[in-house]
Design a protein around this motif. Structure first.
Motif, mmCIF file in Angstrom:
data_model
loop_
_atom_site.group_PDB
_atom_site.id
_atom_site.type_symbol
_atom_site.label_atom_id
_atom_site.label_comp_id
_atom_site.label_asym_id
_atom_site.label_seq_id
_atom_site.Cartn_x
_atom_site.Cartn_y
_atom_site.Cartn_z
ATOM 1 N N VAL A 221 0.940 -1.298 -0.023
ATOM 2 C CA VAL A 221 -0.217 0.103 0.250
ATOM 3 C C VAL A 221 0.351 1.544 -0.366
ATOM 4 O O VAL A 221 0.565 1.723 -0.475
ATOM 5 N N LEU A 222 1.840 1.108 0.930
ATOM 6 C CA LEU A 222 2.986 2.661 0.686
ATOM 7 C C LEU A 222 4.073 2.181 -0.514
ATOM 8 O O LEU A 222 3.972 3.616 -0.928
ATOM 9 N N ARG A 223 3.984 1.627 -1.140
ATOM 10 C CA ARG A 223 4.647 1.555 -2.566
ATOM 11 C C ARG A 223 3.320 2.231 -3.293
ATOM 12 O O ARG A 223 4.025 2.881 -4.423
ATOM 13 N N GLU B 24 3.658 6.159 -5.435
ATOM 14 C CA GLU B 24 3.459 6.181 -7.466
ATOM 15 C C GLU B 24 2.743 7.396 -6.832
ATOM 16 O O GLU B 24 2.170 7.975 -7.885
ATOM 17 N N VAL B 25 1.092 7.396 -6.596
ATOM 18 C CA VAL B 25 0.342 8.451 -6.566
ATOM 19 C C VAL B 25 0.721 10.168 -5.820
ATOM 20 O O VAL B 25 0.629 10.673 -7.039
ATOM 21 N N ILE B 26 1.012 9.602 -5.112
ATOM 22 C CA ILE B 26 2.517 11.041 -4.382
ATOM 23 C C ILE B 26 2.532 11.287 -5.834
ATOM 24 O O ILE B 26 2.812 12.866 -5.993
ATOM 25 N N SER C 102 -5.385 14.911 1.254
ATOM 26 C CA SER C 102 -6.721 14.373 0.620
ATOM 27 C C SER C 102 -6.485 14.603 -1.480
ATOM 28 O O SER C 102 -7.745 13.423 -1.479
ATOM 29 N N ARG C 103 -5.972 14.708 -1.360
ATOM 30 C CA ARG C 103 -5.726 14.312 -3.254
ATOM 31 C C ARG C 103 -5.316 12.625 -3.211
ATOM 32 O O ARG C 103 -5.414 12.128 -3.810
ATOM 33 N N VAL C 104 -4.383 12.502 -2.032
ATOM 34 C CA VAL C 104 -3.582 11.472 -2.296
ATOM 35 C C VAL C 104 -4.890 10.265 -1.824
ATOM 36 O O VAL C 104 -5.126 9.208 -2.489
ATOM 37 N N LEU C 105 -5.238 10.860 -0.653
ATOM 38 C CA LEU C 105 -6.426 9.873 -0.750
ATOM 39 C C LEU C 105 -7.670 9.328 -1.340
ATOM 40 O O LEU C 105 -7.918 8.658 -1.210
#
Length: 173
Positions: free
Chosen positions: A127-129, A133-135, A164-167
């Motif tokens: 999940v952290l990887r 990637e999303v960040i 919030s955008r990452v979430l």
């Protein structure tokens, strides 16, 4: 989780250091953002799904451990109840059996706990990887030069926080 956050902090600090003195002039033009990785991770709906999945994965073994504990408890009760009517040999044998079962249960419990921790770590790391990637995707899309872990800085205005955008982005996967 703490190790992953620390590594993100170390990587961020290293990245900031490598920018060095030559980058100070261009730092005024740099676009910064912050993200609270821990808070995003805690709010992910996927986190609960992972927890339930791991519970299902280990349910049989957990149930087996509970059954073992009941058997050991029953054996202990029987030994205590019948101690006065047992011969020394019977009592000795019962105590050896009891101790062996306790030791085996402890070893199996430790092994189960280690395996559960390992699997939780694997899922957390996955999940952290994906979060990293999303960040990176958000940083590229929005033109951020540097994204810092929110817990590693003393202050940032709300406008710099992209948590919030990452979430949202991770929730849409």
């Amino acid at each position: 989780m703490k190790n992953m956050i620390k590594s993100v902090l170390v990587a961020t600090a290293f990245m900031a250091m490598t920018l060095g003195a030559s980058a100070t002039a261009s730092a005024q033009d740099a676009k910064f953002a912050v993200v609270d990785v821990g808070a995003v991770f805690q709010q992910l709906p996927e986190r609960e799904q992972i927890s339930q999945s791991l519970q299902r994965e280990f349910a049989d073994r957990i149930e087996n451990m509970q059954e073992r504990e009941q058997e050991i408890g029953q054996l202990q009760e029987r030994i205590q109840r019948d101690e006065e009517i047992m011969s020394e040999e019977e009592y000795s044998q019962a105590m050896m059996d009891f101790q062996q079962r306790v030791q085996e249960a402890q070893q199996a419990g430790q092994q189960l706990n280690e395996e559960m921790r390992r699997r939780q770590g694997e899922e957390r790391d996955r999940v952290l990887r994906r979060m990293q990637e999303v960040i990176a995707e958000i940083a590229e899309e929005e033109g951020y030069d540097v994204v810092l872990e929110a817990n590693g800085i003393a202050y940032a205005r709300d406008g710099f926080d992209i948590s919030s955008r990452v979430l949202d982005a991770m929730g849409n996967d």
